[in-house]
Structure formats: structure tokens, C-alpha cells
Design an enzyme around this catalytic site. Structure first.
Site, PDB file in Angstrom:
ATOM      1  CE  LYS A   1     -15.502  64.562 -21.957  1.00 44.58           C
ATOM      2  NZ  LYS A   1     -16.917  64.920 -22.189  1.00 44.58           N
TER       3      LYS A   1
ATOM      4  CD  GLN B   1     -19.047  65.997 -25.237  1.00 50.39           C
ATOM      5  OE1 GLN B   1     -18.500  65.098 -24.606  1.00 50.39           O
ATOM      6  NE2 GLN B   1     -18.872  67.272 -24.931  1.00 50.39           N
TER       7      GLN B   1
ATOM      8  CG  ASP C   1     -21.355  64.415 -17.695  1.00 49.56           C
ATOM      9  OD1 ASP C   1     -20.155  64.627 -17.454  1.00 49.56           O
ATOM     10  OD2 ASP C   1     -21.843  64.509 -18.841  1.00 49.56           O
TER      11      ASP C   1
END
Lengths: 293, 293
Positions: free
Chosen positions: B57, B101, B124
Site C-alpha cells: 500500500k 491494519q 476502509d
């Protein structure tokens, strides 16, 4: 010889009565520890149907011992005025549930109003935060839209198996279809949502073990559209050609095929109000647990 | 003579490249008006797979011109410490997207962390408020879970008809299955969600015009489980018996039946990261619109 089966009736009126009795006992217990559940219903303008709904909620709340207040605002109320009313109710520690009756006049942004109600007082369960908790199956205390929640109570009371069964929901509204899908999925049903854009809708309804119909189209679902033995839940509140209250399901035909069926009236309707009362009391209890009474 | 068809490949890698190029152009344009999109990825402890994800990412963000910061916290970080880190990021006007994460160490309550991230920086799309907006089909700007959002982009790019079609989703996770169902329902598909509790799962998959599979079970879906001509989207990232990366769909078999199919790798995976980048830039733009840059 033709053998006809006749579905067992899901008696929403009777079940609602039992729930209301239980809620009344809970209210009495809460009062003993100094908490009186309070519901405020805000109505803007003079829609006749709304007034009937609001009055019947008010009457039921009073019977149960919940303090019910109706805030009737004029048709000309501005968005800012309504938001100020809601903010005052959010701040009022004596108020546990706030409900703004639909429809609202056109100068009011309904979505903004939904979002203005404190999630902890959102007795309709329409605030995005509460909807999000429902859809992520959060193992927390939060309010849920009353009609689908009441339907889950009916399924449980009549021992309808849900896990692994095919539940088909006709209609995708934010008040019934979508939260119903979430509740049934959380309860491990296989869930299909069909709606006006669905090609061959009845191919799905015929496969349903549990069929929930919420379209506003009188007698949309006929006997041939239902699987023998299915549980059929009719959320419709329609008028037939003679002006008589009827459902989205052709009751007389479908009752010969279904295993269990809700009548209209006397099915989902009373359960929605009973669930609203139940949820007002739950909000009062949760506010106490959070120590923010 | 047997006529074999071979499905067209949905090239997620190629499509992701196109999207990243577009995102890069948008970042350049934003920089000209003084906004540099910034993504902060928080990682707690040393999970090897997580580190690979986070690094990929990070690399992609740098290529596109997004400022990417990795906050690596020790395995022993407490809930309070992590919440304090998030709160500081929420307050930092230079930060547009925050991603914590998964997985997190056991002393951390993942749900509480999800809810602590400001909904306006929730890249997210996991915050209940954003989930609620998705499920009520709110016509507003808000972030959505990147994998299902990327899948919608793929369907659109390959001109797959969605409205009125039967979309079957295998798996009901909060990250893929449930938001996928909401997006497809919002796009007027007839939506069925099947999962581990479903009786006769393949009866549903065989009826799907669009089949999205997200179970983590390698090669669960075989050729016989797919309708000829269907669009098959494989979200799986599994290892086969030889340790090779593979999907939830038996690609070699299913490609003979399907109309369109995603490979693994090179299908959904690159689209998820491209969507994350796209959404970081969207959050930066929206923050500007709200005047809270």
C-alpha cells in the site's frame, strides 16, 4: 379427493398483548429504581394518517406506563426550528426515545433529521450509526427498526426455523426490507432481496421458506407464488377496491398453501407498536447502564 | 462435436493501472490547489502478512503522489495508547485517510478501534456511520469498503449489466460479503447472500448472473456450480496444496463455463489497492468541500 391444508395463523394482536404486558412489568420495575421511560413523538403539520398513528402510539405508551409526549409543530416549521427541537430533546436527560413521524413537509430534509437524533435515543433505529451496527451484526445494545424487529419476535414466538432457511424479502425500503434482510442474515438465513427491478420475482418467492412482503401493492402475492408450508409475513397496509384494509398477500388464497401466515389487520401492525414500546424501555435501561440517565 | 467456450478475463491488474494513472492525475491537480492527500496506516505488532500488505500500500501511494506514513506500534501497545494515536490523527488536518491494519493483538478491541476513527477519515469504510449510509443507499459522499467498491468498478468497466440481474454472494463478512450485497442492491440487482449455514449452496450459485465468492476456501466453486455465461468474481487469496496462490474458484474448470472471470492473482487484489488510493484522494477532496482541510 383434494386435501386442502390451511395455514396456522400468526396472531400478532395476541402476541403484541403478551409483549405489552411484559413491557408494563418492566416499566413498573424501572420506576421503582427511579427511572420512568419517556417517549417523545414529534409531528410536523397535519397529515391525517400520521395523526392516527401518533395517537395510537401515545395511547399504548400511556397504558404501559411510559410517559408519552406529543410535540405537534406547525406545517410551516423550518429545518432549523425542527433541529433545535431535536437538540433540546437530545439534551434532556428525562427523554429516552425520540421519534419524528413521517412524512415531513417538503422544506425539511428528512435524512438530516434522522441523523440529528442522538443514536442513543433513536427509538426508530434509523440513524446511520445504528443501521451500521445492525449490518455489521455488532454484538452490542442498539435500537433496530421496529417493524422488522417485531417480525423476528413473531418468528421466534412461533418457533419458525431461520438458520439455513431461504428467506425472501419482497421490497428494499430502509424501514422494512433492508433491515429485515440484515436481521435474517444475522440469524443465519440464506437471504434474497427482490424488488421492482427483479426479473421473474415469483421464481424467488416460490422458493422461500420464509417470505416477507413489504411492497404496498395489494394482493401482489397469490397462492401460486408461495411454497407449500412456507411462513408468510405480510407487512402491507393497503386498501382494496372497496376501501377495506388489506395486505400485500392474497390472504384467502395463500392461507391454503402456506404453513404459517400473518393476517392484515392483526399481524405485523400491532407487533410494530409493541416493539416500539419495548425499545423505548430498552433505551431507558441502556441509558442507565451507560450512567447517563 | 463439443463446443467449448472460454470466458473473457477480467484483467484487474490492467484496470487497476488505469485507475492509478487517473488517481495520480487527480493528486497532481489537488497539489496545485494546495492539498496533498495523506494516508496513515497504523500497524500494531509484527504480523508478517500484514507487513507485506502495508508495504505494498505504501509503495503504491508513493508512486501516485499520496503522502503515505506507516505508524508501526509495538505488539504490546494498549487499547488506550492506540486510541490516543487515532485521536491525534483525527485531529491532524494534514491527514485525510486513516487505516488500522488487521489483525490486531488480542488486548485490543477491534470494534472500538473501528468506531474511534473519524468517519470522514475512515478510508476502509468500516465505521458504523459509513456502513449505515451504504446500507440506506444515502446519496452522499462517504467511504465504502475497498474490495467490494473495486468490484463494482470492475463490473462497470466490463459493462456487466447489474440492474434486475441475480447477484449471488458467497460469504457474509463485514469487509466483503455484506457491503458487496449492499452495493449490488443499491445498483438494483436481485441479491442473494449464501454462507456456511446455507442448505444446498450450489443451487443458488448455479442461478447467479453475477457470482462473487469470498470464503477463503480454495477452489470451493467448480464448473458445475456456475451458470453458463455468468460473471464470476473471485475474492479468494488462498494457498493450494503446493503453496501456490489461488482463489475460491476453480479457475481452469470455471473459465470453460463463465462469460467473464477474474484470475487470482491479478483480479480483485490490485483493484482493492487502487480503490484504497482512489478513496484516499476522495476523502481529501471531500474534506476540502466541507471546508475543514
Amino acid at each position: 379427493m383434494k386435501v386442502t391444508r390451511v395455514a396456522e395463523l400468526i396472531d400478532g394482536k395476541q402476541l403484541a398483548k403478551q409483549i405489552n404486558t411484559k413491557t408494563k412489568t418492566e416499566v413498573a420495575a424501572l420506576k421503582e429504581i427511579g427511572i420512568t421511560p419517556k417517549l417523545v413523538v414529534v409531528i410536523v403539520g397535519g397529515d391525517a394518517a400520521s395523526e392516527i398513528y401518533v395517537r395510537s402510539k401515545h395511547r399504548k405508551a400511556e397504558q404501559i406506563g411510559i410517559i408519552s409526549e406529543i410535540k405537534a409543530l406547525p406545517e410551516t416549521t423550518t429545518q432549523a426550528e425542527l433541529l433545535a427541537v431535536i437538540e433540546a430533546l437530545n439534551q434532556d436527560d428525562q427523554v429516552h426515545g425520540i421519534l419524528v413521524q413521517s412524512p415531513l413537509p417538503s422544506q425539511i430534509d428528512e435524512l438530516a433529521i434522522t441523523r440529528a437524533i442522538a443514536p442513543t435515543k433513536d427509538v426508530d433505529g434509523f440513524h446511520p450509526e445504528n443501521v451500521g451496527k445492525l449490518y455489521t451484526n455488532a454484538q452490542l445494545d442498539f435500537p433496530v427498526s421496529c417493524t422488522p424487529k417485531g417480525i423476528m419476535t413473531m418468528l421466534e414466538a412461533y418457533h419458525v426455523p431461520v438458520a439455513g432457511k431461504h428467506a425472501v424479502i419482497v421490497g428494499r425500503s430502509n424501514i422494512v426490507g433492508r433491515p429485515m434482510a440484515a436481521l435474517l442474515l444475522n440469524a443465519s438465513a440464506t437471504v434474497t432481496v427482490v424488488h421492482s427491478k427483479t426479473a421473474d420475482m415469483m421464481a424467488y418467492t416460490r422458493d422461500a421458506d420464509i417470505l416477507v412482503v413489504a411492497t404496498g401493492i395489494a394482493h401482489l402475492i397469490k397462492a401460486a407464488d408461495v411454497k407449500p408450508g412456507a411462513t408468510v409475513i405480510d407487512v402491507g397496509m393497503d386498501r382494496d377496491e372497496n376501501g377495506k384494509l388489506t395486505g400485500d398477500v392474497d390472504f384467502d388464497g395463500v392461507k391454503e398453501v402456506a404453513g404459517l401466515i400473518t393476517p392484515v389487520p392483526g399481524g405485523v401492525g400491532p407487533m410494530t407498536i409493541a416493539t416500539l414500546m419495548q425499545q423505548t424501555v430498552e433505551l431507558a435501561k441502556w441509558s442507565e447502564t451507560r450512567g447517563t440517565k
